[in-house]
Design a protein around this motif. Structure first.
Motif: not given
Length: 211
Positions: A9-11, A13-15, A35, A55, A58, A104
């Motif tokens: 995931d490129d976020d 915080l999500v990762r 990412e 995700d 990305m 999500k």
């Protein structure tokens, strides 16, 4: 040893949030976090991974492209995790071999149960995804399946799969055993060249096509 999960995931915080949630459960072992989709493919080629949690949107390579590469080149099972429930993502994801499609906002416990099911060989599609398949493809004019290729029972089972029924529910409705349902599904997969039951739903609703 737990189920090895790769999170892409490129976020950040999500990762990190997903990593914390999964590592609190002894059933899972987060093998790595990346990412973008290209990094996900490269990781799966180098390290043993059971499930790649991807995700959709990305940079460098999106989740659907990564899923296709991962299916073709590794033994990892890709699961899409996204905020998007767009028809194109759903259908293309299924064509690319994803084994699950989760939004999500899925509650953590439900997500973990879904990942465990995928690891055991199942496929996971949330109700909103099945609704998209039924409402979107089901309304389109795609023609009809050549019923001559399938038995009457197989046609019945395809129709019930497309309505989102589980093997147990199909068995109950048709008054047959779950084992018999599984045998018919295996026959359907062999005849169509498809890989799992969600592709059967697409095939049925799309008039005998998966694209």
């Amino acid at each position: 040893m737990g189920i090895k999960i790769l999170i892409a995931d490129d976020d950040a915080l999500v990762r990190e949030g997903l990593k914390i949630i999964l590592e609190m459960d002894e059933r899972f072992d987060v093998a790595g976090c990346v990412e973008n989709g290209l990094q996900a493919v490269e990781f799966c080629l180098k390290e043993p991974v059971d499930i790649a949690l991807l995700d959709v949107r990305m940079p460098v390579m999106n989740g659907l492209q990564a899923a296709k590469e991962i299916v073709e080149r590794t033994s990892a099972r890709p699961v899409i995790l996204t905020t998007f429930d767009d028809d194109e993502f759903i259908v293309n994801g299924i064509k690319n071999g994803i084994r699950g499609y989760l939004l999500k906002n899925t509650p953590p416990e439900r997500m973990k149960d879904a990942l465990k099911l995928v690891h055991e060989g199942g496929t996971v599609m949330q109700d909103v995804v099945l609704d998209k398949i039924r409402d979107g493809l089901g309304r389109s004019d795609k023609g009809k399946i050549d019923a001559g290729c399938f038995s009457e029972r197989e046609m019945e089972i395809m129709q019930l799969i497309s309505k989102g029924l589980s093997n147990r529910e199909i068995a109950s409705q048709l008054h047959i055993s779950e084992g018999t349902v599984k045998n018919h599904i295996t026959s359907l997969l062999n005849k169509t060249g498809l890989e799992h039951r969600t592709q059967i739903a697409i095939y049925y609703l799309n008039g005998g096509k998966i694209s």
